[in-house]
Design an enzyme around this catalytic site. Structure first.
Site, PDB file in Angstrom:
ATOM      1  N   HIS A   1       1.627   2.254  -3.466  1.00 14.13           N
ATOM      2  CA  HIS A   1       0.558   3.074  -4.064  1.00 14.13           C
ATOM      3  C   HIS A   1       0.671   4.515  -3.561  1.00 14.13           C
ATOM      4  CE1 HIS A   1      -1.640  -0.064  -6.074  1.00 14.13           C
ATOM      5  NE2 HIS A   1      -1.911  -0.726  -4.977  1.00 14.13           N
TER       6      HIS A   1
ATOM      7  N   GLU B   1       0.837  -1.207   0.000  1.00  8.00           N
ATOM      8  CA  GLU B   1       0.000   0.000   0.000  1.00  8.00           C
ATOM      9  C   GLU B   1       0.871   1.256   0.000  1.00  8.00           C
ATOM     10  OE1 GLU B   1      -2.954  -0.282  -0.794  1.00  8.00           O
ATOM     11  OE2 GLU B   1      -3.136  -2.448  -0.438  1.00  8.00           O
TER      12      GLU B   1
HETATM   13 ZN   LIG Z   1      -2.630  -2.639  -4.752  1.00  2.79          ZN
END
Ligand SMILES: [Zn+2]
Length: 704
Positions: free
Chosen positions: A501, A498
């Site tokens: 991202h 994450e």
């Molecule tokens: Zn992802």
């Protein structure tokens, strides 16, 4: 509840006199209507109340409509500056409020908010359709598009024109009036169904099931921190003195891994895999049939043979056939590896005199035993080295080494829940780059899984850069009593994922909203998945994996065991993932789109592929939120598609002999910064100098 109704009635009246927005008495105290006075202008969560959302959404829609009217009214010949740019910049207020709403509805919701979502969602769908199906606006956009090569546009502008024109076409702008009306009906129904689907899964995960244990004997095998967490959960459930397990992964997985009571493992896993399939008010089977039918109709209306074709044409893969062939390439070796894993585990059962055939709810338990037998590695042996705060240090360390950026905890930044931790992100030279929220633990109002989202995306207004506000939402193990949050290695890699991202969002820097960070879906997991590679590198582990009691770095012997066991259970992991991907593809390329029996459809689809009953798809249909209420329909495959990219890209760092090779890091940052500026493959080959090779992925998973 009654108060809300009154507000809604008030709104309908207010809508009638929409233009006089200052006369709406709600406006003055509504934070969305004012410039945020918070640090870095993050949303003032403390001031935002439930009743502020709807008026702000309504007003946001009105404002964007006015902005579009203004574009239409311009009498000059349409060009980039009088049409495309104002359109690209339009809808500021709507985006400001709807992001806060949808993010909070995912991470911190409650019944009132869900009710409001059912009001807001169709309004947004209708508004989207009003824009895409506005013939006068489309005429202007098309006019610019048709003359795009003669307007002296630069590469960024050209791409924005193409993207926006394509959005209109995909939104139905070229359809006949009758078909446009049909499309509106379909979109409306789809938005309702997917919202309902997500709500049902939330209820089935957090509310409708508990495994409650009163007899201590039934906790046999469980580690102390797991028992403690279950006791805390039981108190929360108003059953003090007992132990309560939920269907959230930090609660369920350790039970499946360690609990000796086989019957109870079955009960818990059954609770998990029957979600949305219980014939109660949260059952999702009928909704799935509806969604599949509606999507198929929509695709055909748009001139595609099925929904997968409609979606995938936008991706790197281009066609469902390419995706199917790609999945098969991995399916065959993965299934055969999973079968041999099963055999090894069955022999443990037999050796122990088990006299039963291993079932799906046994997999984690015997995998854990196998891991111990084969690699002398026990998950509970490594967990003490992955205290949550230490893993957080790890992600920040890697980002700092690669990009020179740093993270400062700022308690003056407002948060939406006391558990959220806010950071200011700074460039190497100390300048402000953005804000990052970390939201770690499961709550009743939070949906399952982990995701990264933005409260504000990077953009430019009048030449000035506006920095992003990014949030990572996860569902990790909580601290329990005296024990801090100790993460499983799976949770560790999720945090790195994450964070990847988040870095993409923080580092992107594009002049126009439409193309900022805009990448094909089968590219979007490259920035996230590549980060997982650093998580398990010995050099990096030595830095962040420190024992929570002694502060000592993880010993070399344990790292060696981790390394050796890396391909452990990869057959299972790959098969359960691929099974879900295949299921997704089948739903979106159906021979007959009217599915009378969802259970049967799922069963037949997977049996045809030869899936063994000891493995269920990672998501069964009735809780497959990625595809039925998230943005991954005909797109669950993207993780493994991007895995080819990330394995190949990380290989570049490995080959260079330096995991933080400055030249490569700079090039990868360039990829993140400019990711929306060109086709995915072009962006990738610019970084790597060649197209990706599947070899690195097969090697990594031991599937050669
Ligand atoms: Zn992802």
């Amino acid at each position: 509840m009654r108060k809300l109704t009154i507000i809604f009635v008030g709104l309908v009246v207010a809508l009638g006199t929409a233009a006089q927005k200052n006369e709406n008495p709600l406006n003055r105290n509504n934070p969305f209507f004012n410039e945020y006075k918070t640090p870095f202008q993050v949303p003032p969560f403390d001031d935002i109340k439930l009743e502020h959302f709807l008026p702000a959404i309504e007003e946001g829609i009105i404002q964007q409509n006015a902005e579009i009217e203004a574009i239409i009214k311009i009498s000059e010949v349409p060009d980039f500056n009088n049409t495309i740019l104002p359109y690209d910049n339009s809808g500021e207020l709507l985006s400001k409020v709807s992001r806060v709403f949808s993010n909070l509805n995912g991470a911190n919701t409650n019944p009132e908010m869900q009710k409001l979502a059912r009001v807001i969602s169709p309004k947004l769908t209708k508004h989207g359709d009003d824009i895409s199906l506005n013939p006068e606006l489309f005429k202007k956009i098309k006019s610019v598009y048709d003359r795009k090569t003669t307007l002296g546009l630069d590469a960024d502008q050209l791409r924005v024109v193409e993207k926006i024109y394509n959005d209109f076409v995909r939104g139905g702008a070229n359809l006949s009036v009758a078909d446009q009306a049909k499309l509106r009906t379909l979109n409306e129904a789809l938005s309702k169904s997917s919202l309902q689907f997500g709500e049902n899964v939330l209820a089935e995960t957090n509310k409708n099931f508990r495994l409650v244990i009163g007899n201590k004997k039934n906790l046999n095998g469980l580690p102390g921190d797991v028992i403690e967490a279950a006791a805390i959960q039981a108190s929360k459930d108003k059953m003090p003195g007992k132990w309560s397990f939920t269907l959230q992964k930090p609660s369920m997985l350790p039970f499946l891994q360690y609990a000796k009571n086989r019957k109870l493992r079955e009960k818990l896993y059954r609770g998990y895999f029957m979600r949305g399939d219980n014939g109660n008010s949260s059952d999702n089977k009928k909704i799935i049939s509806e969604i599949v039918q509606l999507r198929d109709e929509k695709a055909k209306l748009m001139g595609y043979p099925n929904f997968a074709a409609f979606v995938i044409t936008e991706n790197m893969a281009k066609t469902p056939e390419t995706v199917d062939a790609f999945l098969q390439k991995l399916w065959v070796p993965a299934l055969s590896k999973a079968k041999s894993e099963l055999k090894e585990m069955q022999s443990i059962v037999d050796k122990e005199g088990g006299h039963f055939k291993l079932q799906s709810w046994d997999w984690w338990f015997y995998a854990e035993k196998l891991r111990k037998a084969k690699y002398d590695l026990d998950e509970s042996e490594i967990k003490p080295y992955f205290k949550l705060e230490n893993v957080q240090n790890g992600i920040f360390y890697v980002a700092n080494k690669l990009y020179g950026i740093s993270f400062e905890n700022r308690n003056d930044i407002p948060i939406y829940n006391p558990e959220v931790v806010p950071f200011e992100v700074k460039e190497a030279n100390g300048s402000h780059l953005g804000v990052l929220y970390l939201d770690f633990h499961p709550r009743d109002g939070k949906r399952a899984g982990a995701w990264c989202t933005t409260y504000r995306s990077q953009k430019y207004r009048d030449g000035k850069k506006i920095t992003p506000v990014v949030s990572m939402v996860m569902n990790f193990t909580r601290p329990a009593g005296s024990v801090p949050a100790l993460l499983s290695f799976d949770e560790v890699t999720t945090m790195f994922h994450e964070f990847g991202h988040a870095l993409h969002r923080l580092l992107q820097d594009q002049p126009y909203d439409r193309t900022a960070g805009d990448v094909p879906r089968d590219f979007v997991e490259l920035p996230s998945q590549i980060m997982e590679n650093w998580a398990s590198e010995p050099e990096v582990l030595k830095v962040y994996a420190r024992h929570y009691q002694t502060g000592e770095s993880i010993p070399d012997a344990l790292i060696a065991k981790l390394e050796k066991s890396r391909q452990f259970n990869q057959g299972f992991e790959t098969v359960e993932y691929l099974a879900a991907s295949i299921l997704d593809m089948k739903y979106h390329t159906p021979a007959n789109p009217s599915i009378a029996d969802v259970r049967l459809f799922e069963k037949v689809a997977l049996a045809k592929e030869g899936l063994i009953p000891e493995i269920l798809p990672r998501y069964r249909s009735t809780y497959f939120t990625h595809i039925f209420s998230g943005g991954y329909s005909a797109g669950y495959y993207v993780y493994i598609w991007a895995a080819v990219l990330d394995a190949d890209a990380f290989q570049a760092f490995k080959e260079s002999g330096d995991l933080f090779n400055p030249a490569l890091a700079a090039k990868f940052r360039e990829l993140l910064t400019k990711s929306g500026s060109d086709e995915g493959m072009k962006i990738y080959t610019k970084f790597r100098g060649k197209e990706p090779d599947i070899k690195s992925l097969l090697q990594r998973r031991g599937l050669e």
